[in-house]
Design an enzyme around this catalytic site. Structure first.
Site, PDB file in Angstrom:
ATOM      1  N   SER A  84       0.823  -1.135  -0.081  1.00 10.84           N
ATOM      2  CA  SER A  84       0.090   0.064  -0.180  1.00 10.84           C
ATOM      3  C   SER A  84       0.966   1.113  -0.080  1.00 10.84           C
ATOM      4  O   SER A  84       1.840   1.199   0.485  1.00 10.84           O
ATOM      5  CB  SER A  84      -0.806   0.118   1.192  1.00 10.84           C
ATOM      6  OG  SER A  84      -1.689   1.351   1.390  1.00 10.84           O
ATOM      7  N   TYR A 128      -2.015  -0.311  10.701  1.00 12.41           N
ATOM      8  CA  TYR A 128      -2.109  -0.524   9.528  1.00 12.41           C
ATOM      9  C   TYR A 128      -0.610  -0.385   8.768  1.00 12.41           C
ATOM     10  O   TYR A 128      -0.284  -0.855   7.729  1.00 12.41           O
ATOM     11  CB  TYR A 128      -3.283   0.171   8.680  1.00 12.41           C
ATOM     12  CG  TYR A 128      -3.615  -0.369   7.174  1.00 12.41           C
ATOM     13  CD1 TYR A 128      -4.316  -1.657   7.055  1.00 12.41           C
ATOM     14  CD2 TYR A 128      -3.180   0.679   5.950  1.00 12.41           C
ATOM     15  CE1 TYR A 128      -4.252  -1.862   5.579  1.00 12.41           C
ATOM     16  CE2 TYR A 128      -3.336   0.060   4.839  1.00 12.41           C
ATOM     17  CZ  TYR A 128      -4.058  -0.937   4.546  1.00 12.41           C
ATOM     18  OH  TYR A 128      -4.152  -1.334   3.265  1.00 12.41           O
TER      19      TYR A 128
END
Ligand code: NAD
Length: 251
Positions: free
Chosen positions: A138, A151
């Site tokens: 990501s 995250y």
């Protein structure tokens, strides 16, 4: 038809980018394994693909014994594994004072442990096939986001796992890369309110939130022979989001 009769294992293949990847690889001739703990979703995706060219497989990628069994089952059924799309992931937002120890155990068990177990237990087969891995990292693994500390930490781990594993695997002819998407239109992103989505768009040079297919096509590129000299790369697929130095978008 870059993947004619290739065996492509896609974790999280029941939804979002995993589903889009399944459709993309399948459209280029692959047999896809849809490895997902939401087996109904994986079955639905499989039903939409050509008959006998997709296998829904119920798995929790955070369970190492189950992952080893899955890779062995796939190799037993099809005789090989060519591509691992290491894509299953979850999002638990929050700052460190709000997010619990249990939250950390949960998100790290899927986003880090799951990625490592799948790579580890697919690797013997990938070495035989001279195959490759595409991880879904990501942009949140390339820099920090506010209010997403766990995250971002897990995706940062995937980014450096990609590099380190690529170094060790080159000698065996196995390539390892990742895609680093910005916010994508999937279930994971569905809960962001309109106002937040507008702020995301504002940070993307191309001015919109991408479809899952626009990430899947890059996964397919990285997995294909077109990318045969690319390994150890964490490729932003972000419409220019990480081209910014972080200062506000005024112009
Ligand atoms: P999604 O929630 O639409 O799909 C994720 C799939 O993974 C689901 O089918 C889910 O059942 C499966 N899954 C989750 N945990 C699992 C586990 N332990 N074992 C097996 N399957 C499991 O999400 P998505 O947006 O398609 O996300 C795919 C990947 O992309 C994730 O790794 C996510 O972190 C990453 N990502 C998403 C975005 C975004 O904005 N959506 C941006 C960057 C990266």
């Amino acid at each position: 038809m870059r993947f004619q009769d290739k065996i492509v294992v896609i974790t999280g293949g029941g939804n979002g980018m995993g589903k889009a990847a399944a459709e993309r690889f399948s459209s280029e001739g692959a047999i896809v394994v849809l490895a997902d703990w939401q087996i109904k979703d994986a079955e639905e995706v499989a039903a939409s693909l050509p008959k006998d060219r997709a296998w829904p497989y119920k798995i929790d990628v955070s369970d190492p014994d189950a992952v080893k069994k899955m890779m062995d089952d796939i190799a037993a059924k099809y005789g090989k594994i060519d591509v691992l799309v290491n894509n299953a992931g979850i999002l638990i937002p929050g700052k460190i004072m709000d997010a619990s120890v249990e939250d950390w155990k949960k998100i790290s068990s899927v986003n880090i442990d799951g990625v490592i177990y799948c790579a580890k237990f697919a690797m013997p087969y990938l070495i035989k096939s001279k195959g490759c891995i595409v991880n879904t990292a990501s942009v949140s693994g390339l820099g920090g986001d506010w209010g997403m500390v766990y995250y971002c930490t897990t995706k940062g781990a995937v980014v450096n796992f990609t590099r380190a594993l690529a170094l060790d695997s080159g000698v065996n002819g196995v390539r390892v890369n990742s895609v680093c998407p910005c916010l994508v239109k999937t279930k994971m992103a569905a809960n962001w309110p309109e106002s937040a989505q507008a702020q995301f768009k504002n940070r993307v040079s191309l001015g919109r939130i991408p479809e899952a297919e626009e990430i899947a096509s890059v996964m397919a590129f990285l997995a294909s022979d077109d990318a045969r000299f690319i390994t150890g790369v964490n490729l932003p697929v972000d419409g220019g989001a990480t081209a910014s130095d972080g200062q506000p978008h005024l112009g």
